[in-house]
Design a protein around this motif. Sequence first.
Motif, PDB file in Angstrom:
ATOM      1  N   GLN A 197      25.745  -4.953 -29.924  1.00 16.37           N
ATOM      2  CA  GLN A 197      26.961  -4.583 -29.418  1.00 16.37           C
ATOM      3  C   GLN A 197      26.869  -2.994 -29.035  1.00 16.37           C
ATOM      4  O   GLN A 197      27.634  -2.683 -28.113  1.00 16.37           O
ATOM      5  CB  GLN A 197      27.927  -4.755 -30.397  1.00 16.37           C
ATOM      6  N   ALA A 198      26.178  -2.176 -29.729  1.00 15.67           N
ATOM      7  CA  ALA A 198      26.025  -0.836 -29.415  1.00 15.67           C
ATOM      8  C   ALA A 198      24.734  -0.273 -29.717  1.00 15.67           C
ATOM      9  O   ALA A 198      23.911  -0.892 -30.725  1.00 15.67           O
ATOM     10  CB  ALA A 198      27.235  -0.016 -30.298  1.00 15.67           C
ATOM     11  N   LEU A 199      24.413   0.822 -28.959  1.00 12.53           N
ATOM     12  CA  LEU A 199      23.104   1.293 -29.267  1.00 12.53           C
ATOM     13  C   LEU A 199      23.135   2.815 -28.908  1.00 12.53           C
ATOM     14  O   LEU A 199      23.937   3.139 -27.792  1.00 12.53           O
ATOM     15  CB  LEU A 199      22.429   0.606 -27.925  1.00 12.53           C
ATOM     16  N   SER A 200      22.706   3.604 -29.686  1.00 10.61           N
ATOM     17  CA  SER A 200      22.430   5.210 -29.514  1.00 10.61           C
ATOM     18  C   SER A 200      21.222   5.602 -29.585  1.00 10.61           C
ATOM     19  O   SER A 200      20.001   5.033 -30.425  1.00 10.61           O
ATOM     20  CB  SER A 200      23.043   5.700 -30.690  1.00 10.61           C
ATOM     21  N   ILE A 201      20.980   6.222 -28.414  1.00  9.86           N
ATOM     22  CA  ILE A 201      19.469   6.667 -28.236  1.00  9.86           C
ATOM     23  C   ILE A 201      19.462   8.014 -27.829  1.00  9.86           C
ATOM     24  O   ILE A 201      20.434   8.550 -27.436  1.00  9.86           O
ATOM     25  CB  ILE A 201      18.775   5.748 -27.439  1.00  9.86           C
TER      26      ILE A 201
ATOM     27  N   GLU B  60      18.089  10.939 -25.546  1.00 11.48           N
ATOM     28  CA  GLU B  60      17.733  11.331 -23.934  1.00 11.48           C
ATOM     29  C   GLU B  60      16.284  11.201 -24.010  1.00 11.48           C
ATOM     30  O   GLU B  60      15.344  11.701 -24.726  1.00 11.48           O
ATOM     31  CB  GLU B  60      18.033  12.505 -23.482  1.00 11.48           C
ATOM     32  N   GLY B  61      15.704  10.332 -23.090  1.00  6.67           N
ATOM     33  CA  GLY B  61      14.230  10.186 -22.724  1.00  6.67           C
ATOM     34  C   GLY B  61      13.681   9.141 -23.354  1.00  6.67           C
ATOM     35  O   GLY B  61      12.458   8.753 -23.130  1.00  6.67           O
ATOM     36  N   GLU B  62      14.342   8.378 -24.413  1.00  5.18           N
ATOM     37  CA  GLU B  62      13.911   7.190 -24.858  1.00  5.18           C
ATOM     38  C   GLU B  62      14.232   6.021 -23.910  1.00  5.18           C
ATOM     39  O   GLU B  62      15.058   6.022 -22.979  1.00  5.18           O
ATOM     40  CB  GLU B  62      14.722   7.088 -26.280  1.00  5.18           C
ATOM     41  N   ASN B  63      13.756   4.964 -24.430  1.00  6.82           N
ATOM     42  CA  ASN B  63      14.051   3.636 -23.591  1.00  6.82           C
ATOM     43  C   ASN B  63      15.308   2.821 -24.168  1.00  6.82           C
ATOM     44  O   ASN B  63      15.333   3.008 -25.618  1.00  6.82           O
ATOM     45  CB  ASN B  63      12.850   2.608 -23.457  1.00  6.82           C
ATOM     46  N   ALA B  64      15.985   2.225 -23.499  1.00  7.57           N
ATOM     47  CA  ALA B  64      17.206   1.479 -24.153  1.00  7.57           C
ATOM     48  C   ALA B  64      16.912  -0.057 -23.640  1.00  7.57           C
ATOM     49  O   ALA B  64      16.545  -0.338 -22.496  1.00  7.57           O
ATOM     50  CB  ALA B  64      18.350   1.881 -23.729  1.00  7.57           C
ATOM     51  N   THR B  65      16.881  -0.952 -24.871  1.00  7.13           N
ATOM     52  CA  THR B  65      16.690  -2.238 -24.374  1.00  7.13           C
ATOM     53  C   THR B  65      17.950  -3.197 -24.893  1.00  7.13           C
ATOM     54  O   THR B  65      18.310  -3.082 -25.961  1.00  7.13           O
ATOM     55  CB  THR B  65      15.482  -3.016 -24.815  1.00  7.13           C
TER      56      THR B  65
ATOM     57  N   THR C  48      24.947   4.772 -25.732  1.00  3.53           N
ATOM     58  CA  THR C  48      25.246   6.177 -25.790  1.00  3.53           C
ATOM     59  C   THR C  48      23.779   6.933 -25.802  1.00  3.53           C
ATOM     60  O   THR C  48      23.111   6.596 -26.649  1.00  3.53           O
ATOM     61  CB  THR C  48      26.078   6.396 -27.221  1.00  3.53           C
ATOM     62  N   VAL C  49      23.998   7.757 -24.917  1.00 11.52           N
ATOM     63  CA  VAL C  49      22.495   8.413 -24.825  1.00 11.52           C
ATOM     64  C   VAL C  49      22.909   9.969 -25.264  1.00 11.52           C
ATOM     65  O   VAL C  49      23.460  10.577 -24.480  1.00 11.52           O
ATOM     66  CB  VAL C  49      22.139   8.724 -23.455  1.00 11.52           C
ATOM     67  N   ARG C  50      22.211  10.232 -26.229  1.00  9.89           N
ATOM     68  CA  ARG C  50      22.421  11.757 -26.710  1.00  9.89           C
ATOM     69  C   ARG C  50      21.600  12.651 -26.180  1.00  9.89           C
ATOM     70  O   ARG C  50      20.338  12.346 -25.991  1.00  9.89           O
ATOM     71  CB  ARG C  50      22.249  11.722 -28.596  1.00  9.89           C
ATOM     72  N   ALA C  51      22.105  14.030 -26.087  1.00  7.71           N
ATOM     73  CA  ALA C  51      21.424  14.957 -25.468  1.00  7.71           C
ATOM     74  C   ALA C  51      20.154  15.760 -26.193  1.00  7.71           C
ATOM     75  O   ALA C  51      20.499  15.526 -27.390  1.00  7.71           O
ATOM     76  CB  ALA C  51      22.471  16.174 -24.701  1.00  7.71           C
TER      77      ALA C  51
END
Lengths: 110, 114
Positions: A9-13, A15-20, A107-110
């Motif tokens: 449902q939610a994903l926090s990663i 910056e620069g990582e991959n999201a699946t 959500t992509v964290r800086a």
Amino acid sequence: SQQGEEDPQALSIQEGENATMNCSYKTSINNLQWYRQNSGRGLVHLILIRSNEREKHSGRLRVTLDTSKKSSSLLITASRAADTASYFCATDFNDYKLSFGAGTTVTVRA
Amino acid sequence: NAGVMQNPRHLVRRRGQEARLRCSPMKGHSHVYWYRQLPEEGLKFMVYLQKENIIDESGMPKERFSAEFPKEGPSILRIQQVVRGDSAAYFCASSGARGREKLFFGSGTQLSVL
């Protein structure tokens, strides 16, 4: 009834990582589409994969489709802050009606 | 910008009033779809129209809701005697042909019923 179901449902990663994210559906389809929705905006089409295709690429996006498992995955490589959004899979209910899942919020964290 | 245009972006109505939502499809598109989105949920199909014809309204409540797409002018989604449960984001999408290809979405109308 709703076909596509996204996971997680939610994903926090970082910056620069991959999201699946994954999408499962119930009945046979002709194609499966992925859309992105930024907060408070409409949906933007990302990619369409047909039932006879197994993998498709578009820029930093990679979509796979496994019709035997009735599932699809969306991979975003080298994520950026601008990728922060909700992502929806949509399956064709009939020849004009799309059925959307509840989405994965990334959500992509800086 | 020849994209799908929806207005208004935000609409506030009191219970019992009427809400009229407008959608101008992309230039050259004659197929219009309306979807409703509740918070934290996906989009739910409401109605599919072609110029002057309602093709499928199976997702639209039988009472109080109506849609049209006249020969001239935008598509209109009309909600009569609104109730709090009608509060949602309403999205319009268009396509150039009936089929399973991608849809182009507008930015939506956020309806708030007080």
